[in-house]
Design a protein around this motif. Structure first.
Motif, PDB file in Angstrom:
ATOM      1  N   LYS A  37      -8.914   5.906   3.575  1.00 19.22           N
ATOM      2  CA  LYS A  37      -7.661   6.525   4.028  1.00 19.22           C
ATOM      3  C   LYS A  37      -7.524   7.938   3.472  1.00 19.22           C
ATOM      4  O   LYS A  37      -7.019   8.831   4.151  1.00 19.22           O
ATOM      5  CB  LYS A  37      -6.443   5.695   3.585  1.00 19.22           C
ATOM      6  N   GLU A  40      -8.912  10.813   5.400  1.00 16.34           N
ATOM      7  CA  GLU A  40      -8.190  11.300   6.584  1.00 16.34           C
ATOM      8  C   GLU A  40      -7.254  12.465   6.257  1.00 16.34           C
ATOM      9  O   GLU A  40      -6.736  13.119   7.144  1.00 16.34           O
ATOM     10  CB  GLU A  40      -7.336  10.148   7.171  1.00 16.34           C
ATOM     11  N   HIS A  41      -7.009  12.669   4.985  1.00 14.80           N
ATOM     12  CA  HIS A  41      -6.049  13.713   4.597  1.00 14.80           C
ATOM     13  C   HIS A  41      -6.677  15.094   4.778  1.00 14.80           C
ATOM     14  O   HIS A  41      -7.806  15.321   4.333  1.00 14.80           O
ATOM     15  CB  HIS A  41      -5.647  13.500   3.134  1.00 14.80           C
ATOM     16  N   PRO A  42      -5.967  16.024   5.402  1.00 12.56           N
ATOM     17  CA  PRO A  42      -6.578  17.326   5.698  1.00 12.56           C
ATOM     18  C   PRO A  42      -7.023  18.114   4.467  1.00 12.56           C
ATOM     19  O   PRO A  42      -7.941  18.922   4.553  1.00 12.56           O
ATOM     20  CB  PRO A  42      -5.476  18.074   6.454  1.00 12.56           C
ATOM     21  N   ARG A 128      -0.270   4.715  -0.777  1.00 13.51           N
ATOM     22  CA  ARG A 128       0.979   5.476  -0.886  1.00 13.51           C
ATOM     23  C   ARG A 128       0.987   6.323  -2.163  1.00 13.51           C
ATOM     24  O   ARG A 128       1.272   7.511  -2.150  1.00 13.51           O
ATOM     25  CB  ARG A 128       2.109   4.452  -0.928  1.00 13.51           C
ATOM     26  N   LEU A 129       0.611   5.687  -3.270  1.00 12.90           N
ATOM     27  CA  LEU A 129       0.647   6.405  -4.549  1.00 12.90           C
ATOM     28  C   LEU A 129      -0.404   7.514  -4.592  1.00 12.90           C
ATOM     29  O   LEU A 129      -0.182   8.588  -5.151  1.00 12.90           O
ATOM     30  CB  LEU A 129       0.436   5.440  -5.721  1.00 12.90           C
ATOM     31  N   TYR A 131      -1.540   9.152  -1.943  1.00 14.43           N
ATOM     32  CA  TYR A 131      -1.029  10.244  -1.099  1.00 14.43           C
ATOM     33  C   TYR A 131      -0.005  11.077  -1.879  1.00 14.43           C
ATOM     34  O   TYR A 131       0.024  12.304  -1.791  1.00 14.43           O
ATOM     35  CB  TYR A 131      -0.381   9.696   0.173  1.00 14.43           C
ATOM     36  N   ALA A 132       0.836  10.365  -2.640  1.00 14.42           N
ATOM     37  CA  ALA A 132       1.829  11.090  -3.451  1.00 14.42           C
ATOM     38  C   ALA A 132       1.109  11.975  -4.468  1.00 14.42           C
ATOM     39  O   ALA A 132       1.499  13.123  -4.695  1.00 14.42           O
ATOM     40  CB  ALA A 132       2.758  10.103  -4.141  1.00 14.42           C
ATOM     41  N   ILE A 666       5.570   9.259  -0.033  1.00 14.90           N
ATOM     42  CA  ILE A 666       5.928   7.844  -0.202  1.00 14.90           C
ATOM     43  C   ILE A 666       6.670   7.316   1.021  1.00 14.90           C
ATOM     44  O   ILE A 666       6.524   6.146   1.398  1.00 14.90           O
ATOM     45  CB  ILE A 666       6.795   7.677  -1.480  1.00 14.90           C
ATOM     46  N   MET A 668       6.293   8.234   4.023  1.00 17.85           N
ATOM     47  CA  MET A 668       5.468   8.206   5.223  1.00 17.85           C
ATOM     48  C   MET A 668       4.942   6.778   5.423  1.00 17.85           C
ATOM     49  O   MET A 668       4.524   6.136   4.459  1.00 17.85           O
ATOM     50  CB  MET A 668       4.289   9.144   4.960  1.00 17.85           C
ATOM     51  N   GLU A 669       5.030   6.251   6.641  1.00 16.63           N
ATOM     52  CA  GLU A 669       4.518   4.893   6.866  1.00 16.63           C
ATOM     53  C   GLU A 669       2.988   4.966   6.919  1.00 16.63           C
ATOM     54  O   GLU A 669       2.435   5.842   7.573  1.00 16.63           O
ATOM     55  CB  GLU A 669       5.028   4.330   8.196  1.00 16.63           C
ATOM     56  N   VAL A 670       2.320   4.090   6.215  1.00 17.45           N
ATOM     57  CA  VAL A 670       0.859   4.080   6.294  1.00 17.45           C
ATOM     58  C   VAL A 670       0.371   2.818   6.990  1.00 17.45           C
ATOM     59  O   VAL A 670       0.965   1.755   6.851  1.00 17.45           O
ATOM     60  CB  VAL A 670       0.186   4.189   4.899  1.00 17.45           C
ATOM     61  N   GLU A 671      -0.700   2.984   7.718  1.00 17.04           N
ATOM     62  CA  GLU A 671      -1.261   1.838   8.428  1.00 17.04           C
ATOM     63  C   GLU A 671      -2.575   1.491   7.747  1.00 17.04           C
ATOM     64  O   GLU A 671      -3.383   2.378   7.463  1.00 17.04           O
ATOM     65  CB  GLU A 671      -1.536   2.258   9.864  1.00 17.04           C
TER      66      GLU A 671
ATOM     67  N   MET B   1      -4.031   9.008   8.301  1.00 16.85           N
ATOM     68  CA  MET B   1      -2.595   9.140   8.064  1.00 16.85           C
ATOM     69  C   MET B   1      -1.782   8.812   9.314  1.00 16.85           C
ATOM     70  O   MET B   1      -0.863   9.515   9.663  1.00 16.85           O
ATOM     71  CB  MET B   1      -2.300  10.575   7.655  1.00 16.85           C
ATOM     72  N   ASN B   2      -2.148   7.708   9.955  1.00 24.74           N
ATOM     73  CA  ASN B   2      -1.410   7.339  11.166  1.00 24.74           C
ATOM     74  C   ASN B   2       0.001   6.965  10.765  1.00 24.74           C
ATOM     75  O   ASN B   2       0.213   6.284   9.790  1.00 24.74           O
ATOM     76  CB  ASN B   2      -2.015   6.101  11.828  1.00 24.74           C
ATOM     77  N   THR B   4       3.106   4.803  11.432  1.00 26.36           N
ATOM     78  CA  THR B   4       3.477   3.613  12.199  1.00 26.36           C
ATOM     79  C   THR B   4       4.782   3.049  11.650  1.00 26.36           C
ATOM     80  O   THR B   4       5.220   3.423  10.579  1.00 26.36           O
ATOM     81  CB  THR B   4       2.408   2.498  12.122  1.00 26.36           C
ATOM     82  N   LYS B  11      12.189   0.677   0.881  1.00 25.26           N
ATOM     83  CA  LYS B  11      11.348   1.437  -0.062  1.00 25.26           C
ATOM     84  C   LYS B  11      12.137   1.709  -1.335  1.00 25.26           C
ATOM     85  O   LYS B  11      13.235   2.253  -1.279  1.00 25.26           O
ATOM     86  CB  LYS B  11      10.946   2.767   0.571  1.00 25.26           C
TER      87      LYS B  11
END
Ligand code: FAD
Lengths: 672, 146
Positions: A37, A40-42, A128-129, A131-132, A666, A668-671, B1-2, B4, B11
């Motif tokens: 994951k 995928e981060h730019p 999530r953490l 990404y933060a 945090i 942001m929804e992650v899949e 980073m989809n 959804t 949260k």
């Protein structure tokens, strides 16, 4: 070497590393998925996983990536930052980056170890953490550590064997030491022991050779009857205030006062078995040898010395010192059972192990027969785990509400060592040893148990929730007390052992040091002992920089372990102070002069003297007031940050913008 | 980073001090005690740095509950806990004005070994959020009311 430029967030090239932690993280978190994951981060140039990021090999990967891929930020997800943040800052610096271009995400203590019941949720949380972490890393700026002069002077609190060892080792590295001891005499609990395991040496002889080294060392100053009463400052520069009581007697009148004194109190050195005068020496040969007045018990009445009536006065004095680092070696006290527990304090034939050791020490040579309160002793019961390994729901918590559920470690070996010594002298005595488990840990310490077995000590094993009971024997019985219980070595057989003396192998509890804990803001564990940062990786450090632990203030230890810990604490202090300067994290307030309007709102909420002041400066030809921070005085608390109406002040490395970016990540929804 | 909106869970943001709640959370980990995964713990030196604006923005972004785990009297920072309390208090007022349920923000003193209080706070916040629902629904309702 270090990169000073600060790329814009969109230009950051981040290396992300997710640690398996040898399975500690990867057993729960899908570490490969997390790395996938991250790719995928730019802003992420590379995302890798490794079995152990903190290993040399793991760190080399990061170093090489920085050099070869031109990374300008690093984010590592691993164990708690308190353990390896520092390690990884070093890694990043070796790669050629400013060490503050690194962010550490805790994925073990705060993810895998607390979400083992939900691996999917734990993986999502890790993503999530991380990404933060990336969001924060994007905004990091290069920082330099703050270098401050450090006072090459250590304070050691406690003059037991641990404090003495620490003081001597620190001084041996050329650093001044002030050692303060609360009581009038040095030595702590070790002075109250006789022969000690594992050497079989006399405790006071060993202790005195160390005391001699300490008291004759030119760099060590000793203050007895002294306590810390105030502390301010930070590592390298603690301003401490010490209060000393006087000995009350000195020089010529000391011996005369000792001879003339008639007021007596229970002798704490002998755990109340004997009495002593209120003008006293702890024991013959103690240091300092000058007697002292026991201020707690002295009734204030005059004592007639050489025809003159003298009233002793406790002239207290306080003095200030500037100290670079502090060793806390405040020690332990033996657990004292409540009245009636195992017959303690009710039946005269029940003693604690420390009392028994004193009793043996008080004998006038080998008197042929062991006696207790004038009666011959032929049968003895020793009961282990008194005050240790208590069970919730079975045993009463202590008055402070805490259950003594820990093992005091030293008592098993100490008990069997005493029993073996006793049987060497009095081979005809019968010893019944009631134990839950025999824990004579340590190299070859099993021999204390085998030796006792050979000497025909009868071992009886109880269960923790069915401890033996001690009762008075019926009138006319052959022995004064009976020990009753179930022996699980013989399938729970009910036993009743008549004995002349019961020895309670009591555990260790820390000395009450709440005043120090409050003053220094150091943590205590669940068991009330002082707590280190990490039992394996930072075993003597407290979370407060420059304050370290030595000996039994930290946990039950024998003398050897107390000295090991003290030497480790001394080495830590020496490393901190040897260079005469300390480096502090640059987490202090920083003013953005473009935004500052000189309102002074920051100063109003700042509690640190001279940390922020308003200075006059010229901006676009006009004289204006602007806030200026003195880093050495700033604690980096951030009070000023929320107070500034223009968002012109922030704590370096911990900016509000970092948190806002992390909240964005945090939410942001992650899949997965 | 989809992006959804699949598994929607409230949260919880935990702002935890290094000298208190963050170390406390590490301690909970060392004891291997379980709690819910909808928690994101961010280390802070002292939460006195956060203004009302910060908290409100966090709610607006979709944080449903915030627990500020500060160090209380154990704080190494002079005046930090007091200022934190002032800022949280001010935030409650603002939340009231904006129609954000004030139960979404909680200030709790958590020490380095406070495993039970830590778990209690997380569990209680989860119960509260189950009861009062998502912040964005609340904000949307406010929008409708206007
Ligand atoms: C019954 C028994 C038998 C034992 N037998 C053995 C044995 O055979 N072999 C062995 O290796 N170990 C043995 N031990 C363990 C041994 O006693 C300890 O390991 C050792 O004494 C610990 O030393 P310390 O310096 O940590 O603590 P202490 O000896 O307790 O010293 C602490 C010192 O700090 C001082 N102090 C406390 N608070 C303050 C303050 N606020 N300011 C200033 N000073 C302060 C105290 O007055 C004291 O002098 C035994 C222990 C017990 C209870």
């Amino acid at each position: 070497m270090t990169e000073k430029t600060n790329p814009k967030p969109e230009e950051t090239k981040i290396g992300v590393y997710v640690c398996y932690c040898g399975g500690n993280i990867s057993d729960v978190v899908d570490v490969e998925k997390v790395a996938e994951k991250m790719r995928e981060h730019p802003n992420v140039t590379i995302a890798r996983t490794d079995m152990s990021m903190c290993s040399d090999a793991g760190q080399s990967i990061v170093e090489n990536d920085i050099k070869e891929l031109g990374l300008n930020r690093v984010v590592i997800g691993a164990c708690a930052p308190s353990l390896h943040e520092h390690t990884f800052r070093g890694t990043v610096a070796r790669g050629g980056l400013n060490p503050y271009f690194f962010h550490h995400v805790g994925l073990r203590e705060q993810d895998s170890w607390v979400h083992s019941n939900n691996p999917g949720g734990a993986t999502e949380k890790a993503i999530r953490l991380m990404y933060a972490g990336i969001a924060k890393a994007n905004l990091l700026k290069p920082l330099d550590m703050i270098k401050l002069k450090a006072e090459r002077h250590a304070l050691v609190i406690g003059g037991g064997v641990a404090g003495l060892r620490a003081a001597y080792d620190i001084a041996g590295r050329g650093i001044n030491v002030t050692l303060i001891e609360k009581t009038p005499f040095l030595g702590g609990r070790m002075a109250q022991l006789e022969t000690v395991f594992p050497t079989g040496n006399n405790a006071r002889e060993d202790l005195h050779s160390l005391i001699n080294e300490v008291r004759t060392h030119p760099l060590i100053t000793i203050h007895t009857l002294s306590e810390l009463v105030n502390i301010r400052g930070y590592i390298g520069n603690y301003d401490v205030q010490i209060r000393s009581q006087s000995r009350g007697v000195s020089g010529d009148n000391a011996e005369a006062a000792l001879a003339a004194c008639t007021q007596e109190v229970p002798d704490d050195f002998n755990y109340g078995l004997t009495k002593r005068k209120v003008v006293y020496r702890a024991y013959e040969g103690c240091f300092p040898s000058t007697p002292a007045v026991d201020w707690e018990h002295y009734d204030g009445k005059p004592i007639e010395i050489d025809g003159q009536k003298v009233i002793f006065e406790n002239k207290k004095k306080t003095f200030d010192l500037r100290i670079g680092a502090i060793v806390i070696a405040t020690g332990f006290q033996p657990y004292e059972p409540p009245r009636g527990d195992y017959g303690y304090d009710e039946l005269p034939e029940v003693v604690t192990l420390p009392q028994f050791i004193r009793h043996m020490g008080l004998r006038d040579g080998n008197v042929g027969e062991l006696t207790w309160k004038g009666h011959p002793v032929r049968d003895i019961a020793a009961i282990h785990c008194v005050g240790s390994r208590h069970l919730a729901g079975v045993h009463e918590p202590q008055p402070d509400g805490i259950l003594n559920n820990y093992c005091s470690r030293v008592c098993c070996t100490a008990t069997l060592h005493q029993v073996n010594e006793l049987l060497d002298e009095y081979p005809n005595i019968n010893v019944y040893d009631f134990y839950e488990d025999i824990r004579t840990y340590g190299l070859e310490h099993e021999s204390y148990y085998t030796e006792a077995s050979k000497k025909m000590v009868r071992f009886l094993r109880f269960h923790g929730d069915q401890r033996p009971e001690v009762v008075a024997a019926p009138e006319g019985d052959t022995h004064p007390v009976l020990v009753k219980g179930k022996d699980y070595l013989t399938n729970g057989l009910e036993v009743e052992v008549p004995v002349d003396l019961v020895i309670l192998a009591v555990g260790m509890v820390p000395r009450p040091v709440d005043d120090l804990v409050d003053m220094m803001k150091i943590p205590k564990g669940d068991d009330r002992f002082l707590l280190e940062v990490h039992p394996k990786l930072r075993p003597v450090e407290t979370p407060v920089p420059g304050i370290v632990l030595a000996g039994t203030a930290q946990s039950p230890m024998n003398i050897q372990e107390s000295c090991n810990a003290a030497s480790a604490a001394a080495a830590k202090v020496a490393v901190l102070l040897a260079a005469g300067q300390v480096e502090l994290d640059p987490y202090v307030a920083n003013v953005d002069l473009d935004k500052c309007e000189g309102t002074g709102a920051c100063i109003e909420v700042c509690e640190y003297e001279d940390a922020i002041v308003l200075e006059t400066m010229t901006v676009e030809g006009k004289e204006v007031q602007r806030a200026v921070v003195t880093p050495a005085n700033c604690s980096g608390c951030g009070n000023c940050v929320s107070a500034c109406p223009h968002h012109a002040i922030d704590v370096q490395g911990w900016e509000v913008a970092h948190y806002e970016a992390m909240v964005d990540a945090i939410t942001m929804e992650v899949e997965i | 980073m989809n992006e959804t909106t699949t598994t929607k869970e409230p949260k919880i943001l935990i702002l935890a001090t290094l000298s208190g709640g963050y170390a406390g959370a590490d301690y909970v980990g060392q004891q291997h005690l379980n709690y819910s995964t909808n928690t994101s713990i961010l280390p802070v030196r002292c939460p006195s740095m956060f203004s009302t604006e910060f908290y409100i923005k966090a709610f607006e972004k979709g944080i449903d509950g915030i627990i500020v785990m500060y160090s209380g009297t154990d704080s190494p920072f002079k005046g930090g806990p007091e200022r934190t309390a002032v800022m949280v208090d001010q935030t409650y007022k603002k939340m009231g004005e904006l129609g954000i349920n004030i139960k979404r923000l909680k200030l709790a003193a958590i020490c380095t070994v406070c495993k039970k209080p830590f778990l209690k706070q997380v569990n209680e916040m989860n119960e509260t959020l189950n009861e009062i629902g998502f912040v964005q629904d609340e904000l949307a309702d406010q929008g409708k009311d206007k």
